[in-house]
Design a protein around this motif. Structure first.
Motif, PDB file in Angstrom:
ATOM      1  N   GLU A   5       0.855  -1.177   0.000  1.00 34.34           N
ATOM      2  CA  GLU A   5       0.000   0.000   0.000  1.00 34.34           C
ATOM      3  C   GLU A   5       0.897   1.235   0.000  1.00 34.34           C
ATOM      4  OE1 GLU A   5      -3.096   2.215   2.953  1.00 34.34           O
ATOM      5  OE2 GLU A   5      -3.095   0.033   2.937  1.00 34.34           O
ATOM      6  N   GLY A   6       0.598   2.177  -0.850  1.00 35.79           N
ATOM      7  CA  GLY A   6       1.402   3.394  -0.932  1.00 35.79           C
ATOM      8  C   GLY A   6       2.606   3.241  -1.845  1.00 35.79           C
ATOM      9  N   ASP A  42       7.169  24.632   0.253  1.00 35.42           N
ATOM     10  CA  ASP A  42       6.284  25.005  -0.861  1.00 35.42           C
ATOM     11  C   ASP A  42       6.571  24.143  -2.094  1.00 35.42           C
ATOM     12  OD1 ASP A  42       5.198  26.950   0.754  1.00 35.42           O
ATOM     13  OD2 ASP A  42       6.318  28.607  -0.154  1.00 35.42           O
ATOM     14  N   ALA A  43       7.835  23.873  -2.361  1.00 32.35           N
ATOM     15  CA  ALA A  43       8.201  23.050  -3.517  1.00 32.35           C
ATOM     16  C   ALA A  43       7.673  21.626  -3.349  1.00 32.35           C
ATOM     17  CB  ALA A  43       9.719  23.049  -3.698  1.00 32.35           C
ATOM     18  N   TRP A  44       7.783  21.068  -2.131  1.00 33.69           N
ATOM     19  CA  TRP A  44       7.252  19.716  -1.898  1.00 33.69           C
ATOM     20  C   TRP A  44       5.734  19.704  -2.037  1.00 33.69           C
ATOM     21  CZ3 TRP A  44       9.977  15.788  -2.762  1.00 33.69           C
ATOM     22  CH2 TRP A  44      11.320  15.715  -2.414  1.00 33.69           C
ATOM     23  N   ASP A  45       5.075  20.773  -1.590  1.00 33.38           N
ATOM     24  CA  ASP A  45       3.618  20.868  -1.749  1.00 33.38           C
ATOM     25  C   ASP A  45       3.234  20.883  -3.238  1.00 33.38           C
ATOM     26  OD1 ASP A  45       3.151  20.867   0.977  1.00 33.38           O
ATOM     27  OD2 ASP A  45       3.096  23.068   1.132  1.00 33.38           O
ATOM     28  N   GLU A  46       4.007  21.621  -4.052  1.00 37.67           N
ATOM     29  CA  GLU A  46       3.742  21.666  -5.491  1.00 37.67           C
ATOM     30  C   GLU A  46       3.897  20.277  -6.117  1.00 37.67           C
ATOM     31  OE1 GLU A  46       6.419  24.517  -7.178  1.00 37.67           O
ATOM     32  OE2 GLU A  46       5.580  26.181  -6.023  1.00 37.67           O
ATOM     33  N   ILE A  53      -0.477  13.204  -4.336  1.00 30.95           N
ATOM     34  CA  ILE A  53      -0.196  12.549  -3.050  1.00 30.95           C
ATOM     35  C   ILE A  53       0.339  13.618  -2.110  1.00 30.95           C
ATOM     36  CG2 ILE A  53       0.199  10.219  -3.964  1.00 30.95           C
ATOM     37  CD1 ILE A  53       3.186  10.729  -3.867  1.00 30.95           C
ATOM     38  N   THR A  54       0.481  13.288  -0.850  1.00 28.62           N
ATOM     39  CA  THR A  54       0.925  14.291   0.112  1.00 28.62           C
ATOM     40  C   THR A  54       2.392  14.649  -0.108  1.00 28.62           C
ATOM     41  OG1 THR A  54       1.634  12.690   1.770  1.00 28.62           O
ATOM     42  CG2 THR A  54      -0.682  13.396   1.849  1.00 28.62           C
ATOM     43  N   GLU A  56       4.564  14.949   2.168  1.00 28.94           N
ATOM     44  CA  GLU A  56       5.377  14.080   3.028  1.00 28.94           C
ATOM     45  C   GLU A  56       5.706  12.761   2.319  1.00 28.94           C
ATOM     46  OE1 GLU A  56       5.317  12.076   7.489  1.00 28.94           O
ATOM     47  OE2 GLU A  56       3.579  13.216   6.783  1.00 28.94           O
ATOM     48  N   LYS A  57       4.726  12.181   1.628  1.00 31.79           N
ATOM     49  CA  LYS A  57       4.982  10.936   0.897  1.00 31.79           C
ATOM     50  C   LYS A  57       5.978  11.164  -0.245  1.00 31.79           C
ATOM     51  CE  LYS A  57       0.771   8.376   1.879  1.00 31.79           C
ATOM     52  NZ  LYS A  57      -0.447   7.754   1.329  1.00 31.79           N
ATOM     53  N   CYS A  58       5.854  12.310  -0.897  1.00 32.98           N
ATOM     54  CA  CYS A  58       6.810  12.652  -1.966  1.00 32.98           C
ATOM     55  C   CYS A  58       8.223  12.747  -1.408  1.00 32.98           C
ATOM     56  CB  CYS A  58       6.436  13.987  -2.604  1.00 32.98           C
ATOM     57  SG  CYS A  58       4.937  13.965  -3.566  1.00 32.98           S
ATOM     58  N   ASN A  59       8.345  13.438  -0.293  1.00 32.37           N
ATOM     59  CA  ASN A  59       9.657  13.613   0.337  1.00 32.37           C
ATOM     60  C   ASN A  59      10.233  12.262   0.757  1.00 32.37           C
ATOM     61  OD1 ASN A  59      11.896  14.472   1.764  1.00 32.37           O
ATOM     62  ND2 ASN A  59      10.813  16.091   2.848  1.00 32.37           N
TER      63      ASN A  59
END
Length: 166
Positions: A5-6, A42-46, A53-54, A56-59
């Protein structure tokens, strides 16, 4: 084999890497905004909005990908140091290896003024000034003056000895 999952597919991971690459504030220490945490957030949010996806998951996924990239680079470096032939050296076949190659030169030193050349030009200027003005070496110390200084210190010590009584 069940999919976690994820978990992201290779294509999603490559898209994440591409989005990461376009935002230098996240990976390039030479970027003027690299140390500004609010801009990184802000870059991670973009990126999260693009991938749906969130942040945090991207990071976390990018951290994992970077770790795998370092592992693959380490394997290559170790195999090159063994003095084996080119056919025996390790070549990564990991799907994201070439996509992350852009990170290889991120830690190259910035262009800076060469202090050695500056010092040479200053030395040349000083040398030309010295030839323009006559240089006279300092006079050697006066031996008679040194003996006088020693004698006066001995006299002071004698006075102290008389007063203290030692």
């Amino acid at each position: 084999m069940a999919v976690k999952e994820g978990a992201t597919s290779d294509d999603e991971s490559l898209l994440l890497i591409e989005e990461y690459r376009t935002r230098e504030v996240l990976w390039n220490p030479q970027n003027e905004n690299f140390y500004k945490q609010n801009l990184k957030k802000d870059a991670w949010d973009e990126i999260g909005n693009v991938l749906k996806i969130t942040a945090e998951k991207c990071n976390n996924k990018m951290t994992s990908l970077l770790s795998s990239y370092r592992r693959e680079k380490g394997k290559e470096k170790i195999s090159k140091g063994t003095r084996k032939g080119t056919s025996d050296t390790y070549t990564s076949r990991w799907f994201a290896y070439n996509a992350l190659k852009f990170l290889d030169d991120r830690n190259t030193p910035r262009k800076r003024k060469n202090t050695e050349s500056i010092q040479r030009s200053v030395s040349k200027n000083n040398a030309t000034e010295a030839t323009q003005h006559e240089f006279t070496p300092p006079a050697p110390p006066n031996e008679h003056g040194l003996q006088e200084a020693k004698r006066s210190r001995k006299e002071e010590n004698n006075v102290l000895t008389d007063v203290v009584g030692y």
